[in-house]
Write an enzyme that holds these catalytic residues in place. Structure first.
Site, PDB file in Angstrom:
ATOM      1  CG  HIS A 134      99.186  52.244 129.391  1.00  0.00           C
ATOM      2  ND1 HIS A 134      98.317  52.614 128.802  1.00  0.00           N
ATOM      3  CD2 HIS A 134      99.975  53.234 129.926  1.00  0.00           C
ATOM      4  CE1 HIS A 134      98.207  54.001 128.706  1.00  0.00           C
ATOM      5  NE2 HIS A 134      99.214  54.311 129.586  1.00  0.00           N
ATOM      6  CD  GLU A 159     101.599  50.789 126.535  1.00  0.00           C
ATOM      7  OE1 GLU A 159     101.103  49.643 126.875  1.00  0.00           O
ATOM      8  OE2 GLU A 159     100.978  51.487 126.203  1.00  0.00           O
ATOM      9  CG  HIS A 214      94.793  53.423 129.411  1.00  0.00           C
ATOM     10  ND1 HIS A 214      95.090  52.708 128.002  1.00  0.00           N
ATOM     11  CD2 HIS A 214      94.611  54.549 129.245  1.00  0.00           C
ATOM     12  CE1 HIS A 214      94.790  53.803 127.256  1.00  0.00           C
ATOM     13  NE2 HIS A 214      94.441  54.736 128.044  1.00  0.00           N
ATOM     14  CG  ASP A 262      95.624  49.082 128.831  1.00  0.00           C
ATOM     15  OD1 ASP A 262      94.648  49.828 128.406  1.00  0.00           O
ATOM     16  OD2 ASP A 262      96.716  49.684 128.816  1.00  0.00           O
TER      17      ASP A 262
HETATM   18 ZN    ZN Z   1      96.474  51.699 127.678  1.00  0.00          ZN
END
Ligand code: ZN
Length: 205
Positions: free
Chosen positions: A45, A127, A163, A173
């Site tokens: 992400h 992330e 994602h 993303d």
């Molecule tokens: Zn995401």
């Protein structure tokens, strides 16, 4: 022999799903994976709060339910949201972990990968600090590749996706600024093969 030593080394890096080199900041936002679900997928992400502003601790606050949603108009959208990822890679490459990889973090939401719903059940969420459509920094790729390799040595991961690939149309993303071939090259250079990347099956997600 190298591979065996690597595996032994990787095992000592982990303790109950927590990765030793990461900074640990426990999130309450997790639950158990369904019985029998193995970790087969890494979901990449991107995030920054507010979007485009980096290194202010807000992502760490979001994942631990500490974000002051009155602080910025954008944060109103996040009020009451309970989310998490297993890992966060800051622009400097600094690595944070919020949830043990042995349990389920809440990062993918409504999602499907190769016909299987609920990616959170069988994935690890990572992330990258950044903004959709923009690039990421070199230390982030290095940190991400090292992390992916350590995860792959410890869990039966077979695929890496964004994602945007597991929630197409709903999520965008990490976006077009993310260099998938670079990550693939870095993993291959460290001897990590047999992992499928988005570029390996275009249109097939
Ligand atoms: Zn995401």
């Amino acid at each position: 022999m190298t591979r065996l030593l690597d595996s032994v080394g990787a095992k000592t890096l982990w303790h109950q799903g927590w990765y030793g080199p990461a900074q640990h900041l426990e999130s309450p936002n997790f639950d158990l994976r369904p019985p029998g679900s193995a970790v087969e997928l890494l979901v990449v992400h991107s995030i920054s709060l507010p979007p485009g502003e980096f290194s202010n601790g807000n992502v760490q606050r979001l994942f631990t339910n500490q974000l002051d949603c009155g602080q910025h108009p954008y944060f109103e959208l996040l009020r009451g949201l309970r989310v998490s990822a297993h890992f966060f890679v800051a622009r400097t490459g600094e690595l944070w972990q919020f949830v043990s990889c042995d349990v389920r973090a809440w990062h993918a939401g409504l999602s499907t990968f190769c016909g299987r719903d609920n990616c959170n059940d069988y994935s690890i969420g990572i992330e990258m600090e950044g903004l959709e459509g923009y690039g990421f920094d070199s230390p982030q790729y290095q940190s991400l590749a090292t992390l992916c390799r350590a995860i792959i040595l410890n869990y039966p991961v077979r695929h890496i996706a964004g994602h945007e690939h597991v929630a197409p149309g709903r999520k965008h993303d990490p976006g077009p600024g993310f260099d998938w071939p670079l990550l693939q090259e870095q993993l291959a250079a460290s001897g990590t093969h047999a992992i499928q990347f988005p570029q390996d099956f275009p249109g097939n997600l």
